[in-house]
Design a protein around this motif. Sequence first.
Motif, PDB file in Angstrom:
ATOM      1  N   UNK A 166      53.885  27.810  25.923  1.00  0.00           N
ATOM      2  CA  UNK A 166      52.941  28.918  25.769  1.00  0.00           C
ATOM      3  C   UNK A 166      53.525  30.209  26.329  1.00  0.00           C
ATOM      4  N   UNK A 167      54.094  30.150  27.536  1.00  0.00           N
ATOM      5  CA  UNK A 167      54.631  31.364  28.164  1.00  0.00           C
ATOM      6  C   UNK A 167      55.983  31.760  27.582  1.00  0.00           C
ATOM      7  N   UNK A 168      56.747  30.805  27.062  1.00  0.00           N
ATOM      8  CA  UNK A 168      58.050  31.127  26.486  1.00  0.00           C
ATOM      9  C   UNK A 168      57.926  31.769  25.108  1.00  0.00           C
ATOM     10  N   UNK A 169      56.971  31.281  24.307  1.00  0.00           N
ATOM     11  CA  UNK A 169      56.774  31.781  22.954  1.00  0.00           C
ATOM     12  C   UNK A 169      55.282  32.010  22.694  1.00  0.00           C
ATOM     13  N   UNK A 170      54.673  32.971  23.369  1.00  0.00           N
ATOM     14  CA  UNK A 170      53.221  33.150  23.225  1.00  0.00           C
ATOM     15  C   UNK A 170      52.768  33.444  21.809  1.00  0.00           C
ATOM     16  N   UNK A 171      53.555  34.214  21.048  1.00  0.00           N
ATOM     17  CA  UNK A 171      53.143  34.532  19.676  1.00  0.00           C
ATOM     18  C   UNK A 171      53.104  33.279  18.811  1.00  0.00           C
ATOM     19  N   UNK A 172      54.144  32.440  18.908  1.00  0.00           N
ATOM     20  CA  UNK A 172      54.186  31.228  18.097  1.00  0.00           C
ATOM     21  C   UNK A 172      53.050  30.287  18.445  1.00  0.00           C
ATOM     22  N   UNK A 173      52.827  30.076  19.743  1.00  0.00           N
ATOM     23  CA  UNK A 173      51.779  29.143  20.144  1.00  0.00           C
ATOM     24  C   UNK A 173      50.388  29.707  19.838  1.00  0.00           C
ATOM     25  N   UNK A 174      50.198  31.007  20.002  1.00  0.00           N
ATOM     26  CA  UNK A 174      48.888  31.581  19.715  1.00  0.00           C
ATOM     27  C   UNK A 174      48.581  31.547  18.216  1.00  0.00           C
ATOM     28  N   UNK A 175      49.591  31.617  17.373  1.00  0.00           N
ATOM     29  CA  UNK A 175      49.347  31.472  15.937  1.00  0.00           C
ATOM     30  C   UNK A 175      48.849  30.061  15.619  1.00  0.00           C
ATOM     31  N   UNK A 176      49.342  29.072  16.332  1.00  0.00           N
ATOM     32  CA  UNK A 176      48.830  27.712  16.160  1.00  0.00           C
ATOM     33  C   UNK A 176      47.382  27.614  16.633  1.00  0.00           C
ATOM     34  N   UNK A 177      47.070  28.332  17.710  1.00  0.00           N
ATOM     35  CA  UNK A 177      45.687  28.365  18.200  1.00  0.00           C
ATOM     36  C   UNK A 177      44.777  29.007  17.162  1.00  0.00           C
ATOM     37  N   UNK A 178      45.215  30.124  16.600  1.00  0.00           N
ATOM     38  CA  UNK A 178      44.400  30.803  15.589  1.00  0.00           C
ATOM     39  C   UNK A 178      44.183  29.908  14.374  1.00  0.00           C
ATOM     40  N   UNK A 179      45.183  29.142  13.996  1.00  0.00           N
ATOM     41  CA  UNK A 179      45.012  28.212  12.869  1.00  0.00           C
ATOM     42  C   UNK A 179      43.908  27.202  13.166  1.00  0.00           C
ATOM     43  N   UNK A 180      43.829  26.744  14.408  1.00  0.00           N
ATOM     44  CA  UNK A 180      42.800  25.778  14.771  1.00  0.00           C
ATOM     45  C   UNK A 180      41.403  26.403  14.653  1.00  0.00           C
ATOM     46  N   UNK A 181      41.321  27.701  14.929  1.00  0.00           N
ATOM     47  CA  UNK A 181      40.055  28.420  14.789  1.00  0.00           C
ATOM     48  C   UNK A 181      39.848  28.936  13.361  1.00  0.00           C
ATOM     49  N   UNK A 182      40.759  28.579  12.444  1.00  0.00           N
ATOM     50  CA  UNK A 182      40.674  29.040  11.057  1.00  0.00           C
ATOM     51  C   UNK A 182      40.638  30.560  11.017  1.00  0.00           C
ATOM     52  N   UNK A 183      41.531  31.191  11.779  1.00  0.00           N
ATOM     53  CA  UNK A 183      41.494  32.648  11.934  1.00  0.00           C
ATOM     54  C   UNK A 183      42.896  33.253  11.908  1.00  0.00           C
TER      55      UNK A 183
END
Length: 253
Positions: free
Chosen positions: A174-191
């Motif tokens: 999460x801290x090394x690649x916040x953009x990549x991991x947050x995009x996975x989070x957004x996918x889970x929220x369908x957003x």
Amino acid sequence: MTEHIPNGGGTPSAPLRPRPPRVPGFRPARRLPYVANVSWPRSGHVLLARILTETFEGWFGYCEYYTPSKVENSPCCGAFPCRRTDIVSMSKQHDFKFDAELPDDHLLIVQYRAFLPSLVSHWDQRAATSPGLVDSAEEFRRFARHKAEDYERFLERWVRRPRTNRLLLPYEAFTAEPSRKMRQVLDLFDAADCAGRMEEVIATIDGLTFADGGEKKLAGAGIADRRDITQFRYYDAAFFAELGETTDTDVTT
């Protein structure tokens, strides 16, 4: 919690705040799904909640779970998973008692971290927020051995056990690649359409740490893993090596 939630048929302690009107832009044209969150302490949950809150703005309903459910006449439902998914988008659960249950196909984010840095951060948090705590090497060692056992149980329940619709979010990735991991989070929220706003948020968000008896903001520091366990006041190479041998896990997802 970001909003006051009535508990069953009870009387809310304050009226619900109306949602802002939907406007064109990054906001999804639909209600966010509810995603449960199970996190090992000091694994970036507060950071995740802050990013989502600022990304979704008025669309994101968050329940911290532990504090609201302990307050008398609280509007919090006190349940996990949350029963008020009409206005709550994510709620936190540490599963301290290892009795939390969630259907295997339920949308879920699991946050965890390598044991030793999470342990040191957890102790610093306790020392800063627990007036009756004896902050000593002996007490730290007792705490460390207990948490090492809990850590293995947490991994077995939430990380190693196969599930669907789950995102593993190790702190190191999460801290090394916040953009990549947050995009996975957004996918889970369908957003996925919120990615632009999310990038703005992670580029400007302040860091947080516990130091000098309280929580401190690290303005302009951005997202990074700054923990150096060798600088911890009770660091002992032999003891930490012993703990490390019993708490090994893959945190590179």
